[in-house]
Design an enzyme around this catalytic site. Structure first.
Site, PDB file in Angstrom:
ATOM      1  N   ARG A  34      49.015  -4.640  -2.483  1.00 29.90           N
ATOM      2  CA  ARG A  34      50.195  -5.496  -2.312  1.00 29.90           C
ATOM      3  C   ARG A  34      50.525  -6.240  -0.872  1.00 29.90           C
ATOM      4  NH1 ARG A  34      55.192  -2.309  -4.201  1.00 29.90           N
ATOM      5  NH2 ARG A  34      54.436  -0.766  -2.774  1.00 29.90           N
ATOM      6  N   ARG A  58      51.185  10.211  -1.698  1.00 35.58           N
ATOM      7  CA  ARG A  58      52.643  10.185  -2.298  1.00 35.58           C
ATOM      8  C   ARG A  58      52.317  10.293  -3.928  1.00 35.58           C
ATOM      9  NH1 ARG A  58      53.481   5.806   1.658  1.00 35.58           N
ATOM     10  NH2 ARG A  58      52.703   4.287   0.049  1.00 35.58           N
TER      11      ARG A  58
END
Ligand code: AMP
Length: 237
Positions: A129, A190
């Protein structure tokens, strides 16, 4: 009539975007416990300081404290017809507390929406991203984005990992990553944490009531995911 929706999904599944859609469609606010805790950053009272300490260590806040913060938020005027919960519940004990709280108020969880995404795609959505500070638009190097003119990985000057990602859009605007997206290790951590904490919650809600938990394929366009969400919520209002 009230509407309580729990939104669950790994980072990169598009939770933020879909929370906005639900908020606009059903007129209920999004309540993110992470945001509520972060908002306490400027406070100096003992509770806020304890929360800051725990967050800095990357650990979960204890259930009693978390539930108390949620109780306070759910009691506010704009939340009287329901909310979208994001990042809460994170443990079965929080889920059980929420159930008894809502029952006391003549309400219940209407739908638990699990935005499902295979973990490699989830990884690429974060790691690839990039965003332009000039246009505010977000792009991804992995998904055939024609607005990205060029991208390449360049070695870090001291050969540290990960290499730096350099990208520009068609107008020459620099595209850069969020610092927390640049570390492959942190992204994987995560994702792992999400899997570990979500598994017991999935079991909790599947056993609670058939049809309460809805699995939604998040590997589709934003519009397709939104329309699947609308169908699921309308059937459970
Ligand atoms: P998030 O933005 O949802 O990733 O949350 C950021 C941090 O806030 C987490 O790492 C936890 O320390 C804390 N936190 C957020 N939601 C909860 C929750 N439901 N239970 C415990 N801790 C939470």
């Amino acid at each position: 009539m009230s509407l309580y929706i729990i939104l669950m999904g790994v980072q990169g599944a598009g939770k933020g975007e879909q929370a906005r859609f639900i908020q606009e469609t059903y007129g209920i606010p999004q309540v993110s416990t992470g945001d509520l805790f972060r908002a306490m950053k400027t406070r100096t009272d003992p509770l806020a300081q304890r929360i800051q300490q725990i967050m800095a260590e990357g650990k979960l806040i204890d259930d009693d404290t978390t539930n108390a913060v949620v109780e306070d938020r759910l009691g506010q005027e704009d939340a009287k017809n329901g909310v979208i919960l994001d990042g809460y519940p994170r443990t079965p004990a929080q889920a059980a507390w929420l159930d008894q709280y809502l029952e006391k108020h003549g309400a219940h969880v209407n739908a638990v929406l699990l935005l499902e995404l295979d973990l490699y795609t989830a990884f690429k959505r974060s790691f690839g991203r990039v965003k332009s500070d000039d246009t505010g638009k977000t792009h991804n190097i992995y998904f055939n984005d024609e607005e990205i003119a060029e991208w390449k990985f360049v070695d870090h000057p001291q050969n540290e990992f990960p290499p730096r990602l350099q990208a520009v859009d068609a107008n020459g605007n620099v595209l850069s990553r969020r610092p927390d997206d640049a570390s492959a290790h942190a992204i994987l951590k995560r994702i792992d944490t999400f899997r570990e904490t979500t598994a017991p919650l999935i079991t909790y809600y599947e056993q609670k009531r058939p049809g309460l938990l809805v699995r939604i394929n998040a590997d589709q366009s934003i519009e397709a995911v939104a329309s699947a969400i609308k169908e699921a919520v309308d059937a459970r209002k």
